[in-house]
Motif scaffolding. Structure first.
Motif, short mmCIF file in Angstrom:
data_model
loop_
_atom_site.label_atom_id
_atom_site.label_comp_id
_atom_site.label_asym_id
_atom_site.label_seq_id
_atom_site.Cartn_x
_atom_site.Cartn_y
_atom_site.Cartn_z
N ILE A 182 0.83 -1.09 0.18
CA ILE A 182 -0.13 0.25 -0.11
C ILE A 182 0.81 1.30 0.19
O ILE A 182 1.70 1.53 1.04
CB ILE A 182 -0.86 0.00 1.25
CG1 ILE A 182 -1.63 -1.29 1.23
CG2 ILE A 182 -1.83 1.47 1.23
CD1 ILE A 182 -2.79 -1.37 0.14
N LEU A 183 0.50 2.21 -1.17
CA LEU A 183 1.30 3.35 -1.26
C LEU A 183 0.20 4.49 -0.76
O LEU A 183 -0.88 4.47 -1.42
CB LEU A 183 2.06 3.82 -2.39
CG LEU A 183 2.22 5.16 -2.64
CD1 LEU A 183 3.37 5.81 -1.86
CD2 LEU A 183 2.49 5.38 -4.22
N LEU A 184 0.63 5.22 0.31
CA LEU A 184 -0.43 6.17 0.86
C LEU A 184 0.03 7.48 0.54
O LEU A 184 1.31 7.86 1.15
CB LEU A 184 -0.59 5.94 2.36
CG LEU A 184 -1.50 7.14 3.13
CD1 LEU A 184 -3.03 7.42 2.35
CD2 LEU A 184 -1.73 6.82 4.50
N THR A 185 -0.32 8.52 -0.09
CA THR A 185 -0.10 9.99 -0.37
C THR A 185 -1.24 10.75 0.42
O THR A 185 -2.18 10.55 0.18
CB THR A 185 0.17 10.26 -1.65
OG1 THR A 185 -0.66 10.11 -2.53
CG2 THR A 185 1.45 9.31 -2.22
N PHE A 186 -0.54 11.74 0.62
CA PHE A 186 -1.20 13.10 1.14
C PHE A 186 -0.70 14.46 0.42
O PHE A 186 0.22 14.56 0.22
CB PHE A 186 -1.16 13.40 2.75
CG PHE A 186 -1.60 12.27 3.59
CD1 PHE A 186 -3.02 12.40 3.87
CD2 PHE A 186 -0.74 11.10 4.16
CE1 PHE A 186 -3.65 11.25 4.80
CE2 PHE A 186 -1.24 10.22 4.80
CZ PHE A 186 -2.66 10.42 5.30
N PHE A 187 -1.67 15.35 0.60
CA PHE A 187 -1.46 16.50 -0.15
C PHE A 187 -1.04 17.43 0.96
O PHE A 187 -0.23 18.59 0.93
CB PHE A 187 -2.58 17.15 -0.93
CG PHE A 187 -2.35 18.69 -1.47
CD1 PHE A 187 -1.83 18.63 -2.67
CD2 PHE A 187 -2.65 19.66 -0.94
CE1 PHE A 187 -1.42 19.90 -3.32
CE2 PHE A 187 -2.56 21.07 -1.43
CZ PHE A 187 -1.67 20.99 -2.51
N SER A 188 -1.66 17.40 2.17
CA SER A 188 -1.76 18.27 3.36
C SER A 188 -0.85 17.86 4.51
O SER A 188 -1.16 16.70 4.83
CB SER A 188 -3.19 18.71 3.65
OG SER A 188 -3.21 19.57 4.67
N PRO A 189 -0.19 18.86 5.16
CA PRO A 189 0.38 18.25 6.34
C PRO A 189 -0.87 17.63 7.52
O PRO A 189 -0.16 17.10 8.21
CB PRO A 189 0.82 19.62 6.96
CG PRO A 189 1.15 20.46 5.77
CD PRO A 189 -0.02 20.22 5.06
N SER A 190 -1.70 18.45 7.36
CA SER A 190 -2.69 17.90 8.64
C SER A 190 -3.04 16.34 8.44
O SER A 190 -3.55 15.84 9.35
CB SER A 190 -4.08 18.88 8.57
OG SER A 190 -4.62 18.92 7.14
N GLY A 191 -2.68 15.89 7.08
CA GLY A 191 -3.15 14.33 6.87
C GLY A 191 -1.72 13.59 7.29
O GLY A 191 -1.68 12.79 8.13
N TYR A 192 -0.83 14.26 6.55
CA TYR A 192 0.47 13.32 6.66
C TYR A 192 1.06 13.49 7.91
O TYR A 192 1.61 12.48 8.52
CB TYR A 192 1.70 14.09 5.66
CG TYR A 192 2.98 13.40 5.73
CD1 TYR A 192 3.26 12.43 4.81
CD2 TYR A 192 4.06 14.08 6.45
CE1 TYR A 192 4.39 11.82 5.11
CE2 TYR A 192 5.22 13.23 6.37
CZ TYR A 192 5.33 12.48 5.90
OH TYR A 192 6.77 11.76 5.87
N GLU A 193 1.32 14.50 8.50
CA GLU A 193 1.94 14.60 9.95
C GLU A 193 1.25 13.81 10.93
O GLU A 193 1.92 13.34 12.11
CB GLU A 193 1.95 16.21 10.46
CG GLU A 193 2.80 16.86 9.61
CD GLU A 193 4.34 16.71 9.20
OE1 GLU A 193 4.82 16.04 10.37
OE2 GLU A 193 5.00 16.65 8.15
N VAL A 194 -0.08 13.69 10.98
CA VAL A 194 -0.86 12.93 11.91
C VAL A 194 -0.55 11.28 11.40
O VAL A 194 -0.63 10.69 12.47
CB VAL A 194 -2.36 13.47 11.89
CG1 VAL A 194 -3.11 12.27 12.92
CG2 VAL A 194 -2.28 14.75 12.24
N ARG A 195 -0.57 10.99 10.16
CA ARG A 195 -0.69 9.69 9.85
C ARG A 195 0.70 9.05 9.10
O ARG A 195 0.68 8.07 8.45
CB ARG A 195 -1.82 9.56 9.18
CG ARG A 195 -3.24 9.56 9.44
CD ARG A 195 -3.41 8.61 10.78
NE ARG A 195 -4.44 8.66 11.45
CZ ARG A 195 -5.05 8.23 12.56
NH1 ARG A 195 -3.97 7.56 13.19
NH2 ARG A 195 -6.23 8.43 13.00
#
Length: 417
Positions: free
Chosen positions: A81-94
């Motif tokens: 599974i490759l998971l990408t985020f656009f925003s820090p509020s997603g990436y930094e938490v997960r």
């Protein structure tokens, strides 16, 4: 429109770079994308497994995509599974989420970035959650014959896709192999612009909140704080929400315990909130002890990651955000049958509209209306239970989107063998 799209993306990238020294979010976005392709290449160079790429803008979209990610991993345990985020509020938490094998920021959309990204990661399938419509990534996926699905999509007639000048954006939608909408109105809107690669699956968040409720984590300190009393739970609050809530809190401090989980948990925001509350009656979670916490009337949550479990201790709930950019997740509270209260900006959220129609949720425009509507639930015998029963039934009836999407993915893979 394509020219404006390109100019807008370049301007956005430049704005992030300019703002980074002064803005924490911009700084995280810039830092997270530094040496991005070098990191991706290093992560994937030894991979021989097939890859499923899930892309989420932020944390809310992650929660919608999560049930499908976890179901996919169960069905195809040998895939990565490759998971990408656009925003820090997603990436930094997960960024440490154990359900994904690789977690990265998505490089900004451009022809070169899309080609390079797909050359490195080589996904077998891509799933974009809710609002993610990136021209170059979708074009490159289409050129490579990689199936790409839009999950839990929702559309409104004021969006650019449905405008006379929206041809470019309509072409983006046509590149999806399939679009799974949350509701009938979204599907009907797509049909008005001849987008027929779509069907109703529902909102995967219903599946997620039912999973959460079935495995809710006990929080001994919160249990000690509640001490058997009714609890008014405040989730994802902003200062504008607190303005509306404070009169209710003061009037019912002898009847109820209050748990406040603000949306912003940095020290400055917590200190500002604490100054608005009665010092002798209020304690921060990080400073409380199980032995003494029952003596307080208000518990302020100064960390992240607990909210979905906190609602299980509630009797009533107020969900923040609807005096600002938009309402936060109401389903996390609804799954526990809590009568809900929130501000006036909820029209973009189908589940909130449904809950209002069912008489389980109550939008308010100010403190007086909140007090009035709360009293109508609080003082009427049997009304709380009636609301809880309808709410829980509604959530269960709306579940099943994940199973529908997974059935199609398995069928798609069989066809492509």
């Amino acid at each position: 429109m394509k020219l404006l799209y390109d100019i807008g993306l370049k301007a956005y990238g430049a704005a992030i770079a300019l703002a980074a020294p002064f803005n924490e979010k911009a700084k995280l976005m810039q830092q997270g994308r530094e040496r991005q392709f070098e990191k991706l290449k290093q992560a994937f160079e030894a991979n021989q497994a097939q890859v499923a790429w899930f892309h989420c803008a932020s944390l809310g979209e992650f929660e919608q995509g999560r049930p499908v990610m976890e179901a996919y991993k169960t069905e195809f345990p040998d895939h990565k599974i490759l998971l990408t985020f656009f925003s820090p509020s997603g990436y930094e938490v997960r960024k440490n989420y154990t359900g994904a094998d690789y977690i990265f920021y998505l490089p900004l959309d451009s022809a070169a970035n899309a080609k390079r990204f797909l050359d490195i990661t080589k996904p077998k399938i891509a799933l974009f959650v809710k609002y993610e419509f990136w021209h170059y990534y979708l074009l490159e996926l289409e050129l490579r014959n990689i199936p790409v699905l839009s999950v839990s999509a929702i559309f409104r007639k004021d969006q650019v896709f449905f405008k006379s000048y929206g041809d470019f954006y309509r072409s983006i939608l046509r590149r999806f192999t399939h679009i799974y909408t949350q509701n009938t109105s979204s599907l009907e809107l797509l049909h008005t612009i001849n987008i027929n690669n779509a069907s109703i699956a529902g909102d995967t968040r219903f599946d997620r909140v039912l999973q959460t409720a079935a495995s809710v984590k006990a929080i001994p300190l919160v249990e000690a704080f509640a001490a058997g009393k009714d609890v008014f739970m405040v989730g994802s609050s902003w200062p504008a929400d607190m303005e509306v809530l404070l009169p209710l809190l003061r009037q019912h401090s002898s009847d109820l315990k209050f748990i406040i989980a603000p949306h912003e948990v940095n020290e400055a925001s917590i200190q500002t909130l604490m100054q608005r509350l009665d010092k002798k009656d209020t304690i921060r979670f990080s400073q409380a002890s199980e032995a003494l916490v029952a003596d307080y009337k208000v518990l302020v949550i100064d960390n992240i990651g607990m909210l979905s479990s906190l609602y299980s201790y509630g009797t009533y709930a107020y969900v923040g955000g609807a005096f600002g950019k938009g309402l936060h997740n109401t389903l996390e509270a609804a799954v526990f049958g809590l009568p809900l209260f929130f501000g006036p900006k909820y029209d973009k959220f189908q589940e909130a509209k449904d809950l209002v129609t069912l008489g389980c949720a109550f939008p308010v425009k100010d403190a007086d209306e909140l007090l009035q509507k709360f009293e109508q639930v609080f003082k009427v015998p049997g009304r709380h239970q009636s609301i809880a029963d309808k709410e829980i039934t509604y959530v269960k009836e709306q579940a099943g989107a994940t199973a529908r999407i997974m059935a199609d993915i398995k069928s798609l893979f069989r066809q492509n063998k």
